[in-house]
Design a protein around this motif. Structure first.
Motif, PDB file in Angstrom:
ATOM      1  N   ALA C  87     -14.733  88.306  23.750  1.00 21.07           N
ATOM      2  CA  ALA C  87     -14.215  86.934  23.686  1.00 21.07           C
ATOM      3  C   ALA C  87     -12.716  86.901  23.976  1.00 21.07           C
ATOM      4  N   VAL C  88     -11.995  87.801  23.362  1.00 20.51           N
ATOM      5  CA  VAL C  88     -10.534  87.818  23.532  1.00 20.51           C
ATOM      6  C   VAL C  88     -10.164  88.116  24.984  1.00 20.51           C
ATOM      7  N   VAL C  89     -10.798  89.111  25.558  1.00 20.73           N
ATOM      8  CA  VAL C  89     -10.474  89.479  26.926  1.00 20.73           C
ATOM      9  C   VAL C  89     -10.913  88.394  27.909  1.00 20.73           C
ATOM     10  N   ALA C  90     -12.066  87.833  27.683  1.00 25.40           N
ATOM     11  CA  ALA C  90     -12.553  86.773  28.568  1.00 25.40           C
ATOM     12  C   ALA C  90     -11.579  85.599  28.548  1.00 25.40           C
ATOM     13  N   ASP C  91     -11.049  85.324  27.379  1.00 30.69           N
ATOM     14  CA  ASP C  91     -10.093  84.223  27.266  1.00 30.69           C
ATOM     15  C   ASP C  91      -8.809  84.532  28.033  1.00 30.69           C
ATOM     16  N   ALA C  92      -8.420  85.790  28.002  1.00 34.02           N
ATOM     17  CA  ALA C  92      -7.177  86.169  28.680  1.00 34.02           C
ATOM     18  C   ALA C  92      -7.344  86.192  30.199  1.00 34.02           C
ATOM     19  N   LEU C  93      -8.542  86.474  30.638  1.00 36.40           N
ATOM     20  CA  LEU C  93      -8.760  86.601  32.082  1.00 36.40           C
ATOM     21  C   LEU C  93      -8.511  85.288  32.816  1.00 36.40           C
ATOM     22  N   PRO C  94      -8.123  85.387  34.053  1.00 38.02           N
ATOM     23  CA  PRO C  94      -7.788  84.175  34.828  1.00 38.02           C
ATOM     24  C   PRO C  94      -9.051  83.525  35.352  1.00 38.02           C
ATOM     25  N   THR C  95      -9.508  82.521  34.626  1.00 41.68           N
ATOM     26  CA  THR C  95     -10.775  81.918  35.027  1.00 41.68           C
ATOM     27  C   THR C  95     -10.662  80.455  35.416  1.00 41.68           C
ATOM     28  N   ASP C  96      -9.498  79.910  35.269  1.00 45.01           N
ATOM     29  CA  ASP C  96      -9.350  78.507  35.698  1.00 45.01           C
ATOM     30  C   ASP C  96      -7.909  78.241  36.109  1.00 45.01           C
ATOM     31  N   LEU C  97      -7.678  77.022  36.542  1.00 46.87           N
ATOM     32  CA  LEU C  97      -6.366  76.682  37.036  1.00 46.87           C
ATOM     33  C   LEU C  97      -5.299  76.858  35.973  1.00 46.87           C
ATOM     34  N   ASP C  98      -5.681  76.499  34.758  1.00 42.90           N
ATOM     35  CA  ASP C  98      -4.716  76.604  33.688  1.00 42.90           C
ATOM     36  C   ASP C  98      -4.313  78.057  33.459  1.00 42.90           C
ATOM     37  N   SER C  99      -5.275  78.928  33.507  1.00 45.55           N
ATOM     38  CA  SER C  99      -4.922  80.320  33.254  1.00 45.55           C
ATOM     39  C   SER C  99      -4.198  80.914  34.458  1.00 45.55           C
ATOM     40  N   GLN C 100      -4.414  80.332  35.620  1.00 47.34           N
ATOM     41  CA  GLN C 100      -3.637  80.791  36.773  1.00 47.34           C
ATOM     42  C   GLN C 100      -2.147  80.563  36.484  1.00 47.34           C
ATOM     43  N   ARG C 101      -1.868  79.388  35.978  1.00 49.21           N
ATOM     44  CA  ARG C 101      -0.487  79.081  35.632  1.00 49.21           C
ATOM     45  C   ARG C 101       0.035  80.084  34.618  1.00 49.21           C
ATOM     46  N   ARG C 102      -0.802  80.403  33.650  1.00 47.97           N
ATOM     47  CA  ARG C 102      -0.389  81.390  32.656  1.00 47.97           C
ATOM     48  C   ARG C 102      -0.050  82.726  33.306  1.00 47.97           C
ATOM     49  N   TRP C 103      -0.867  83.138  34.241  1.00 41.36           N
ATOM     50  CA  TRP C 103      -0.621  84.426  34.865  1.00 41.36           C
ATOM     51  C   TRP C 103       0.630  84.436  35.709  1.00 41.36           C
ATOM     52  N   ARG C 104       0.899  83.304  36.290  1.00 42.47           N
ATOM     53  CA  ARG C 104       2.137  83.227  37.064  1.00 42.47           C
ATOM     54  C   ARG C 104       3.333  83.493  36.145  1.00 42.47           C
ATOM     55  N   ILE C 105       3.272  82.929  34.968  1.00 40.13           N
ATOM     56  CA  ILE C 105       4.337  83.154  33.996  1.00 40.13           C
ATOM     57  C   ILE C 105       4.405  84.613  33.573  1.00 40.13           C
ATOM     58  N   TRP C 106       3.220  85.179  33.305  1.00 44.90           N
ATOM     59  CA  TRP C 106       3.242  86.587  32.904  1.00 44.90           C
ATOM     60  C   TRP C 106       3.928  87.443  33.951  1.00 44.90           C
ATOM     61  N   MET C 107       3.624  87.122  35.184  1.00 45.70           N
ATOM     62  CA  MET C 107       4.224  87.938  36.231  1.00 45.70           C
ATOM     63  C   MET C 107       5.750  87.757  36.241  1.00 45.70           C
TER      64      MET C 107
END
Lengths: 198, 198, 198, 198
Positions: C87-107
């Motif tokens: 559950a935790v990892v699935a939530d962290a994975l980039p699965t939607d537009l919102d999480s794409q934004r999150r990953w951009r920040i992480w980078m």
DNA sequence: AATGAATGAGGTTTCATTCAT
DNA sequence: TATGAATGAAACCTCATTCAT
């Protein structure tokens, strides 16, 4: 129902705070915020007591001159002639850490007189007063027979003040490594020559 | 082949512009923009010649010191003992409009030595040199028999420098209304006492 | 009485504005001016809430980490062992537009950790926490008998985190054309192998 | 009479200089001046070889990818199937200081792909190539009977690349305190599971 | 009277880019 | 082709001042 505040005394608080800031942090770091904080207020409060920053600074420097003058008056009252002169000048000379701080302020004052007409005018007034005071002590010396009547009061006063100011500058430049004893010895050498029998 | 520009001379242009700005507009108004404009360039051009503003200002102030020193060296070469001392000091004293400008710069220098470590270091160096030069002339006077061997060279040099600096300050405060004749008369009084036969 | 402003919430407004700017305009265009404007203020207002730009950026990036962590904590509370990990990892994975934004920040965060010591320190802290959390879920799995005791917890946690981060990168590079289903399938393949009976 | 210059080779000089600057000073410090200086020229010379800074950077990063690819091709030629995959991936993993530098560049590349369309396009191309290469080695493994035909080539390639990229990130975040042995052990664990007999 | 948030001008600095030579 | 001086925009930051509360 107006808050009960002693306007004059609070104003004085700001002035004192400005003085301390000037002394301890230097002119460049004397921001309105820093002064207000030291006084225990915020910047906005200043507006009730001073038109702008420049006025505050002017008042602070003036306060400073006033303090110096008061010390001088006390010494003058107790002594006369050469003794008074020696006491007053010795007090003004940079002989300890506290007076180093004072000289830093004087230099700020000289410097900023160059930039503000009002400050310049006030500074001139202080200078005239300081010259006048020295002159009077020299005149007293003449009356007391310590000095010949031929002495040129005004020129001697100027020379005396120059000597003191110059030592103040040197003290700052030397980073306070100029011992008080040496400075006082220089003063005495100076006075011995001035008061020498021809 | 590069655009034909004499790097050193252009640098000097900036230094001169900085000096003029300091003299005419005061330290507070001596912004990088103002200096560059006066030199006929934009701010970015400065980067080719100075690392930052502080270096520019330091160079500008140094430029004054150098000029002063060169004049001094010339006088030292031609004279010796008391005559040399008198000439050097008289030259340093604020006796005309041009030297008034010089003194304004000196004061800026004193003042800003308080805030920049590098400037302070350079200023100290100049002070030492200036004291050393006066000391040497006094030693010469001893050798020439103008002064007794008992004279305390270092203390006398300090007193002399203080006298000069103090008169510089007074000159500025008096807004240049201190006639050259009076100042030179004060110098001669000072020297007469110093060189008096006991 | 001061102007009524909730300092903390206004600060949060700036942080949010900084985040949005980072996300929508990229780090290079995240200027103080841009952030302030987005927040509806002028640049000078920032000074009340952040010492300088770096602090603002750090807070903004930290804000993300905090959000992520809170989501993680919620999931950890409800599940345990393999289920929690999934559950935790699935939530962290980039699965939607919102999480794409999150990953951009992480980078952005990774990238700028290279240049600012403070940011690097904070980033390290976050990484350690994230590794610790995964480790704990793996240990739980061991206790629950889902994994053999021989599993190397720390190494497996690192591998898991690497897998997730790497997918985040790919998601960005692929311009979000990587379907969630595929990504989750990859995760399950990964977990199946990790949790496979020997 | 034109000066004899090998346009292409000089261009390459700039590209190499840009690479080195990126590696040793970081993206933020990779100014046009710094690159030109390292190449032994001045800023103005660049204009003959690159339209603007962005193009230079793109070429530098591309050059970088090319080097990596060439190393990969060499390894592919000598080995096949699982052995080739292991060799190629092990080479890409961050196992020494030199590869840390490489990963720093990759991260810069990822990051700045977000800001320039052209860079993004080139980065995508490189990613596709890298995925394709891994895929081909997996297919080879199937042909060689190392892997069952049921394996999902594309997904496995993606997972593999994610694993590698993620470790690259961790290596940087950990400030290179991640020993090569541990990283290679993680790779072998990964491969053992992937190549495990069902 | 006092607060302190907000303004906005102005300062220094950095840098990609241009261009006369 | 190469130089390197110069431009000029834009960045961050500081601070006196204003003003709603």
């Amino acid at each position: 129902m107006p808050r009960i505040v002693d306007h004059a005394s609070r104003r004085q608080d700001f002035i004192r705070a400005a003085c301390e800031t000037l002394l301890e942090e230097g002119y460049a770091n004397t921001t309105v915020r820093a002064v207000a904080k030291r006084a225990g207020f915020t910047t906005g409060a200043l507006v009730h007591y001073f038109g702008d920053k420049d006025e505050l600074i002017r008042r602070a420097l003036d306060y400073f001159g006033t303090e110096q003058r008061e010390r001088m008056l006390r010494l003058e009252r107790e002594l006369e002639g050469r003794a008074a002169l020696r006491a007053v000048v010795a007090d003004a000379l940079p002989t300890d850490l506290d007076s180093q701080r004072r000289w830093r302020i004087w230099m700020a004052l000289w410097y900023h007189s160059e930039e503000s007409d009002q400050m310049r005018a006030e500074q001139k007034r202080r200078y005239r007063e300081w010259l006048g005071r020295i002159s009077r002590m020299l005149e007293q010396s003449v009356k007391l027979g310590e000095l010949p009547a031929s002495v040129e009061i005004r020129a001697e006063a100027r020379a005396m003040v120059a000597f003191v100011d110059g030592l103040g500058v040197q003290f700052l430049m030397a980073n306070s490594r100029l011992p008080a004893a040496k400075i006082l010895a220089m003063l005495d050498t100076y006075l011995n020559r001035l008061y020498a029998k021809p």
